[in-house]
Design a protein around this motif. Sequence first.
Motif, PDB file in Angstrom:
ATOM      1  N   VAL A 144       0.860  -1.196   0.000  1.00  0.00           N
ATOM      2  CA  VAL A 144       0.000   0.000   0.000  1.00  0.00           C
ATOM      3  C   VAL A 144       0.888   1.236   0.000  1.00  0.00           C
ATOM      4  O   VAL A 144       1.781   1.371   0.840  1.00  0.00           O
ATOM      5  CB  VAL A 144      -0.931   0.008   1.234  1.00  0.00           C
ATOM      6  N   ASP A 170      -3.797   6.535  -3.018  1.00  0.00           N
ATOM      7  CA  ASP A 170      -3.685   6.291  -4.457  1.00  0.00           C
ATOM      8  C   ASP A 170      -4.442   5.048  -4.901  1.00  0.00           C
ATOM      9  O   ASP A 170      -4.989   5.003  -5.990  1.00  0.00           O
ATOM     10  CB  ASP A 170      -2.210   6.155  -4.863  1.00  0.00           C
ATOM     11  N   GLU A 171      -4.439   3.995  -4.059  1.00  0.00           N
ATOM     12  CA  GLU A 171      -5.036   2.726  -4.468  1.00  0.00           C
ATOM     13  C   GLU A 171      -6.549   2.707  -4.240  1.00  0.00           C
ATOM     14  O   GLU A 171      -7.074   3.398  -3.370  1.00  0.00           O
ATOM     15  CB  GLU A 171      -4.429   1.547  -3.688  1.00  0.00           C
ATOM     16  N   THR A 172      -7.211   1.895  -5.043  1.00  0.00           N
ATOM     17  CA  THR A 172      -8.610   1.562  -4.796  1.00  0.00           C
ATOM     18  C   THR A 172      -8.650   0.245  -4.022  1.00  0.00           C
ATOM     19  O   THR A 172      -7.702  -0.540  -4.043  1.00  0.00           O
ATOM     20  CB  THR A 172      -9.376   1.409  -6.119  1.00  0.00           C
ATOM     21  N   ASN A 219      -4.936  -2.833   3.430  1.00  0.00           N
ATOM     22  CA  ASN A 219      -5.704  -3.960   2.924  1.00  0.00           C
ATOM     23  C   ASN A 219      -5.502  -5.105   3.906  1.00  0.00           C
ATOM     24  O   ASN A 219      -5.006  -4.892   5.010  1.00  0.00           O
ATOM     25  CB  ASN A 219      -5.291  -4.323   1.483  1.00  0.00           C
TER      26      ASN A 219
END
Length: 234
Positions: A144, A170-172, A219
């Motif tokens: 991440v 930045d990540e989904t 996550n």
Amino acid sequence: MEPPSGPASRRHVPWSRLLLAVSLLTFWTPPTSAQLTIETVPRLAAEGSDVFLVAHNVTKIPLAYSWHRGERVENIKLIASYRVDNDATVYGPLYSKREALYPNGTLLIRNVAQKDTGSYTLLVTKNDLQTERQIGHLHVYPPVAQPSLQASNATVTEHEGPVVLTCLADETGVSIRWFFKGQSLLLAERMTLSSDKSTLTIDPVSREDAGDYQCEAFNRGNSSRSDPLRLRVT
């Protein structure tokens, strides 16, 4: 000549004893050995970590072990095999030099990547040439990126107007959690989070709200925390 007769107790068995014997044979079954299982350690694998596929309840008389990629035992998908009697290891086409096979059947995969996600099959060959097979599963979670934290105003006057803190990831597919002065943030009645938890609103602001705020994106296998943002309350 008549055959010699044995003791009377051997010729006439009481019905009660016969019924008891039949009952025991009907309801008693011999104990079964524990089934071979595969455990992934750690259960949630982060990219770049080392992971063990641990074999439990392996037979006490193994002849050989072999690990294959996928759910089928095929030579083209062999990672490595180990012969117990001569302590010999043979590496297969899918050996990447990151794997190690232990004498107890456990497989180590070093520095795992997302491409390692999938099924792995252990084949145990016993000394009587009977085989036992079990499938293990590995899921590698991506790293991440560090999120950033922004504030509508970093210096505010007490009891005047709201402050909005926004966590930018930045990540989904990641979740967000908040920290205040290095500890998990306990929401006061004046604080609200957006439905995706990326925005924290404080209204009105109190002097006890002054301090360092951070947000963390995570996550199931990895996490990353933002740099601290200091809120000043005058």
